[in-house]
Design an enzyme around this catalytic site. Structure first.
Site, PDB file in Angstrom:
ATOM      1  N   CYS A  23      29.995  45.033  45.774  1.00 28.83           N
ATOM      2  CA  CYS A  23      29.598  46.489  45.983  1.00 28.83           C
ATOM      3  C   CYS A  23      30.207  46.436  47.685  1.00 28.83           C
ATOM      4  O   CYS A  23      30.116  45.482  48.389  1.00 28.83           O
ATOM      5  CB  CYS A  23      28.218  46.662  45.957  1.00 28.83           C
ATOM      6  SG  CYS A  23      27.664  46.480  44.093  1.00 28.83           S
ATOM      7  N   ARG A  49      37.501  46.619  47.042  1.00 28.96           N
ATOM      8  CA  ARG A  49      36.672  45.686  46.599  1.00 28.96           C
ATOM      9  C   ARG A  49      36.051  45.998  45.082  1.00 28.96           C
ATOM     10  O   ARG A  49      35.512  44.963  44.494  1.00 28.96           O
ATOM     11  CB  ARG A  49      35.126  45.798  47.562  1.00 28.96           C
ATOM     12  CG  ARG A  49      35.545  45.233  48.904  1.00 28.96           C
ATOM     13  CD  ARG A  49      34.475  45.227  49.658  1.00 28.96           C
ATOM     14  NE  ARG A  49      33.080  44.388  49.380  1.00 28.96           N
ATOM     15  CZ  ARG A  49      32.822  43.381  49.943  1.00 28.96           C
ATOM     16  NH1 ARG A  49      33.576  42.754  50.615  1.00 28.96           N
ATOM     17  NH2 ARG A  49      31.645  43.004  49.215  1.00 28.96           N
ATOM     18  N   TRP A  95      29.327  48.386  42.095  1.00 31.16           N
ATOM     19  CA  TRP A  95      29.919  47.787  41.096  1.00 31.16           C
ATOM     20  C   TRP A  95      28.637  47.379  40.118  1.00 31.16           C
ATOM     21  O   TRP A  95      27.821  46.634  40.382  1.00 31.16           O
ATOM     22  CB  TRP A  95      30.616  46.649  41.407  1.00 31.16           C
ATOM     23  CG  TRP A  95      31.666  45.896  40.478  1.00 31.16           C
ATOM     24  CD1 TRP A  95      32.823  46.317  40.183  1.00 31.16           C
ATOM     25  CD2 TRP A  95      31.031  44.788  39.643  1.00 31.16           C
ATOM     26  NE1 TRP A  95      33.135  45.336  39.212  1.00 31.16           N
ATOM     27  CE2 TRP A  95      32.069  44.353  38.798  1.00 31.16           C
ATOM     28  CE3 TRP A  95      29.977  43.850  39.540  1.00 31.16           C
ATOM     29  CZ2 TRP A  95      32.096  43.392  37.823  1.00 31.16           C
ATOM     30  CZ3 TRP A  95      29.847  42.988  38.723  1.00 31.16           C
ATOM     31  CH2 TRP A  95      31.019  42.611  37.840  1.00 31.16           C
ATOM     32  N   ASN A 147      23.611  45.364  47.998  1.00 36.62           N
ATOM     33  CA  ASN A 147      24.705  44.424  47.577  1.00 36.62           C
ATOM     34  C   ASN A 147      23.761  43.373  46.971  1.00 36.62           C
ATOM     35  O   ASN A 147      22.849  42.615  47.803  1.00 36.62           O
ATOM     36  CB  ASN A 147      25.286  44.060  48.392  1.00 36.62           C
ATOM     37  CG  ASN A 147      26.467  45.219  48.741  1.00 36.62           C
ATOM     38  OD1 ASN A 147      26.397  46.183  48.251  1.00 36.62           O
ATOM     39  ND2 ASN A 147      27.498  45.114  49.807  1.00 36.62           N
ATOM     40  N   GLY A 148      24.116  42.803  45.969  1.00 38.17           N
ATOM     41  CA  GLY A 148      23.290  41.543  45.488  1.00 38.17           C
ATOM     42  C   GLY A 148      22.549  41.756  44.066  1.00 38.17           C
ATOM     43  O   GLY A 148      22.769  43.002  43.523  1.00 38.17           O
ATOM     44  N   GLU A 195      48.201  30.871  36.689  1.00 39.45           N
ATOM     45  CA  GLU A 195      48.168  31.918  37.657  1.00 39.45           C
ATOM     46  C   GLU A 195      48.979  33.321  37.224  1.00 39.45           C
ATOM     47  O   GLU A 195      48.497  34.551  37.375  1.00 39.45           O
ATOM     48  CB  GLU A 195      48.444  31.338  39.051  1.00 39.45           C
ATOM     49  CG  GLU A 195      48.604  32.514  40.209  1.00 39.45           C
ATOM     50  CD  GLU A 195      47.306  33.237  40.580  1.00 39.45           C
ATOM     51  OE1 GLU A 195      47.125  34.219  41.215  1.00 39.45           O
ATOM     52  OE2 GLU A 195      46.278  32.645  39.928  1.00 39.45           O
ATOM     53  N   LYS A 230      47.518  37.025  36.612  1.00 46.89           N
ATOM     54  CA  LYS A 230      48.002  38.285  37.311  1.00 46.89           C
ATOM     55  C   LYS A 230      48.238  39.235  36.307  1.00 46.89           C
ATOM     56  O   LYS A 230      47.923  40.622  36.703  1.00 46.89           O
ATOM     57  CB  LYS A 230      49.155  37.968  38.149  1.00 46.89           C
ATOM     58  CG  LYS A 230      48.779  37.107  39.275  1.00 46.89           C
ATOM     59  CD  LYS A 230      47.920  38.049  40.378  1.00 46.89           C
ATOM     60  CE  LYS A 230      47.154  37.136  41.478  1.00 46.89           C
ATOM     61  NZ  LYS A 230      45.919  36.560  40.653  1.00 46.89           N
ATOM     62  N   GLU A 287      44.793  40.540  35.087  1.00 51.63           N
ATOM     63  CA  GLU A 287      44.184  41.512  35.850  1.00 51.63           C
ATOM     64  C   GLU A 287      44.652  42.788  36.136  1.00 51.63           C
ATOM     65  O   GLU A 287      43.577  43.736  36.177  1.00 51.63           O
ATOM     66  CB  GLU A 287      44.011  40.596  37.275  1.00 51.63           C
ATOM     67  CG  GLU A 287      43.382  39.328  37.350  1.00 51.63           C
ATOM     68  CD  GLU A 287      43.470  38.668  38.827  1.00 51.63           C
ATOM     69  OE1 GLU A 287      42.459  38.377  39.373  1.00 51.63           O
ATOM     70  OE2 GLU A 287      44.573  38.879  39.213  1.00 51.63           O
ATOM     71  N   HIS A 344      50.188  22.391  19.812  1.00 48.33           N
ATOM     72  CA  HIS A 344      49.099  21.780  19.225  1.00 48.33           C
ATOM     73  C   HIS A 344      47.971  22.937  18.933  1.00 48.33           C
ATOM     74  O   HIS A 344      46.856  23.036  19.225  1.00 48.33           O
ATOM     75  CB  HIS A 344      48.355  21.023  20.467  1.00 48.33           C
ATOM     76  CG  HIS A 344      48.955  19.470  20.691  1.00 48.33           C
ATOM     77  ND1 HIS A 344      49.134  18.748  19.576  1.00 48.33           N
ATOM     78  CD2 HIS A 344      49.699  19.094  21.829  1.00 48.33           C
ATOM     79  CE1 HIS A 344      49.691  17.536  19.950  1.00 48.33           C
ATOM     80  NE2 HIS A 344      50.023  17.926  21.218  1.00 48.33           N
ATOM     81  N   LYS A 352      36.959  42.614  44.675  1.00 46.58           N
ATOM     82  CA  LYS A 352      37.708  41.442  45.386  1.00 46.58           C
ATOM     83  C   LYS A 352      36.907  40.396  45.713  1.00 46.58           C
ATOM     84  O   LYS A 352      37.499  39.169  45.819  1.00 46.58           O
ATOM     85  CB  LYS A 352      37.978  42.296  46.693  1.00 46.58           C
ATOM     86  CG  LYS A 352      39.122  41.428  47.790  1.00 46.58           C
ATOM     87  CD  LYS A 352      40.340  41.053  47.101  1.00 46.58           C
ATOM     88  CE  LYS A 352      40.992  40.197  47.886  1.00 46.58           C
ATOM     89  NZ  LYS A 352      42.442  39.812  47.295  1.00 46.58           N
TER      90      LYS A 352
END
Length: 609
Positions: free
Chosen positions: A2, A27, A75, A101-102, A482, A486, A489, A505, A604
């Site tokens: 947040c 963020r 958030w 926040n938290g 990675e 991407k 995301e 496999h 973020k």
């Protein structure tokens, strides 16, 4: 995750708060709100969705005389994204407002206690206990009420608090969630991220855990929540407003992909000694002997940083000959890791505030490990709480999906490997050869970026495919992870990264006609094996997109599409190979109409568990 912005001073607060919220959009958030002290008391305006919607409401309810206010982007963690659950939250009188926040771990117990005392709750959030708790202790001194209330709280918080009866006081506090105080000329700003306030000041103080600040227009004071005064040094933020602007690019992510030649040059600047093959890392000098004698290294991080750790494991074992292992920070923090004499932990985080990584750092330090931090944000929590460290110097990264920070993390791991390798088993001629290769990487990435149009055309052809596979071996297995991350995301397409040898496999059952399979197929020790894996995919109708070495004609006979990168030593291949994968994900997302810089559900800086 947040975002918090707060202001006290002589100027109109509302435009400063709204501008700050816009700077924090990257963020991640689902609702936003402000509380401004006007002539008739606190004016609270909240809205679900984008800040532009909140801005429209504020036009109708403007408070031009308000010189004190707090603002927030949320958030959701407790309670759905609704206007009711959005911040700021107020007490029953409507005079005291809080942004937070938290996560308050004991919010259920506090809620029951407050309800037994007659408090009526309006939301499903954990945060709402805070204004009611502070109101319970308020006797005319807001800072004292916040301090006493926080003594009852267990959990993480970054908060800003105002009260209508104290129009010249702004209170802030933190524990496990980042918060800074910007020092201006007769004014103060509070923010969870420097980007929200650097348009107004670059002079800041960083609050530590269980520390709070009380600000008026005349000055500020800091204490811990035991009321013990603390002394804070005003520091300078190392980047400026221009660096967080788009500069004509359609998206921050594209800008940051294209900035990688410059960001990597900044990461390298002054850190290569071409005479004796040494990496110059001043942040490691104080513990050089302990690092050199390390018997074991644990690399830890989350998400993209974890992928960087995997590449670092290959480098450190291959070139510095130190036994390594990689741990998810979110798992390491809850385990009982064995930390023996000679154990070094390397913690990687772009923001330096990743909650799981910070908790892992604290756990392994308690057990006696020497901890090295690799972060991008100067003055961040991990930078302050590790024993030694190296800054990325990649500049601010605004796009939620990390790009330039990842390549700078890889580059710092190369430098760290050089630093240790030259003190252990690496010969001078090997080090000089690696340094020469490293110094050429920025220009080699420029050449890759010149071919961005080829990547966009591939993205255009396969943008509607819903399942992708990314395969690599050795140093390039983490790059496959990675690349897949991407795509997931920012385009919301299912993608899976695997070691190429593992495909047979089980995952080979996923391959269907027309399914895109991206291979990291550079010339190297396992090149022939990769060619065999390509044939396995081709024989099942998959579409092969290969990242391959310039001049390799054999790959053209096997792959449907080839994206060329310069020929470099295997330890440096990840630095180059990831760039076309970043571009591929970017263009697929744009063509699918996705919000590239603000992908759904993501943040973020992940500062909650």
């Amino acid at each position: 995750m947040c975002g918090i912005v707060a202001y006290i001073g002589a100027r109109e607060a509302e435009p400063i708060l709204v501008e700050g919220l816009k700077r924090l959009e990257y963020r991640g958030y689902d609702s936003a709100g402000v509380a401004i002290l006007c002539g008739d008391g606190l004016r609270v305006v909240k809205e679900v969705g984008r800040i532009s919607r909140l801005e429209t409401l504020l036009v109708e309810r403007r408070c031009a005389e308000g010189k004190l206010g707090i603002a927030h982007t949320r958030w959701a963690t407790h309670g759905a994204p609704t206007v009711e659950n959005a911040h700021p939250h107020t007490d029953m009188s409507g005079k005291l407002a809080v942004v937070h926040n938290g996560i308050i771990d004991n919010h259920v117990a506090l809620r029951k206690l407050l309800e037994s005392e007659g408090v009526v709750f309006k939301t499903q959030t954990d945060t709402e206990v805070l204004p009611h708790l502070f109101a319970k202790y308020y006797k005319g001194d807001l800072a004292e009420a916040v301090r006493l209330g926080l003594k009852d709280v267990r959990g993480t918080y970054g908060i800003a608090v105002v009260h209508a009866d104290q129009p010249d006081v702004l209170v802030a506090a933190r524990n496990g969630s980042p918060l800074i105080v910007g020092v201006g000329d007769g004014e103060y700003l509070v923010a969870s991220d420097a980007s929200a306030i650097i348009a107004h000041t670059t002079r800041v103080i960083y609050l530590e855990d269980r520390e709070m600040a009380s600000m008026s227009r005349e000055g500020f004071q800091t204490t811990n929540i035991e009321a013990v005064p603390t002394t804070k040094e005003i520091q300078q933020v190392e980047w400026d407003l221009e660096e967080i602007e788009k500069k004509g690019y359609a998206h921050f992510m594209l800008k940051e992909i294209c900035e990688q030649p410059e960001s990597l040059s900044n990461t390298l600047r002054g850190r290569l000694n071409f005479e004796d093959g040494q990496a110059v890392l001043g942040g490691l000098t104080a513990c050089a002997k302990e690092l050199t004698r390390a018997r074991r290294i644990i690399l830890t991080g989350c998400g993209t940083a974890w992928h960087a750790c995997l590449v670092g494991e290959c480098m450190l074992e291959d070139l510095a000959r130190i036994p390594c292992e990689v741990e998810y920070a979110s798992e390491l923090r809850y385990r009982n890791p064995i930390i023996e004499d000679g154990t070094v932990v390397i913690a990687i985080s772009q923001s330096g505030e990743t909650a799981d990584t910070l908790a892992a750092v604290r756990e392994v330090r308690r057990k006696g490990a020497l901890v090295l931090g690799i972060v991008n944000v100067v003055g961040s929590s991990i930078a302050r709480e590790t024993d030694i460290g190296v800054y990325l110097h990649a500049g601010p990264e605004i796009g939620v999906a990390s790009t330039k920070a990842f390549t700078s993390q890889l580059m710092v791991l190369v430098l760290t490997t050089l630093f240790l390798g030259r003190r252990r088993h690496m010969a001078q001629h090997q080090a000089l050869e690696l340094i020469k290769g490293v110094s050429e990487v920025p220009n080699q990435i420029r050449r890759i970026l010149e071919r961005a149009g080829e990547v966009e055309e591939i993205a255009r052809r396969y943008k509607d495919r819903e399942n992708w596979l990314y395969l690599g071996r050795g140093y390039n297995f983490p790059v496959a992870l990675e690349g897949a991350l991407k795509l997931k995301e920012i385009s919301y397409v299912h993608a899976e990264g695997l070691p190429a040898a593992e495909m047979k496999h089980g995952p080979i059952a996923l391959i269907t006609k027309g399914m895109p399979v991206v291979f990291l197929a550079n010339r190297g020790l396992q090149y022939e094996k990769i060619m065999s894996n390509i044939e396995e995919v081709k024989s099942r109708g998959g579409v092969v997109i290969a990242i391959a070495t310039e001049g390799d004609e054999e790959i053209s006979q096997r792959a449907d599409h080839v994206i060329r990168v310069p020929d470099v030593a295997e330890p440096l291949q990840p630095l180059l190979n990831v760039v076309p994968l970043q571009l591929l994900a970017y263009h697929v997302a744009v063509l699918r109409g996705c919000a590239v810089d603000k992908p759904r559900n993501l943040a973020k800086s992940v500062t909650v568990e």
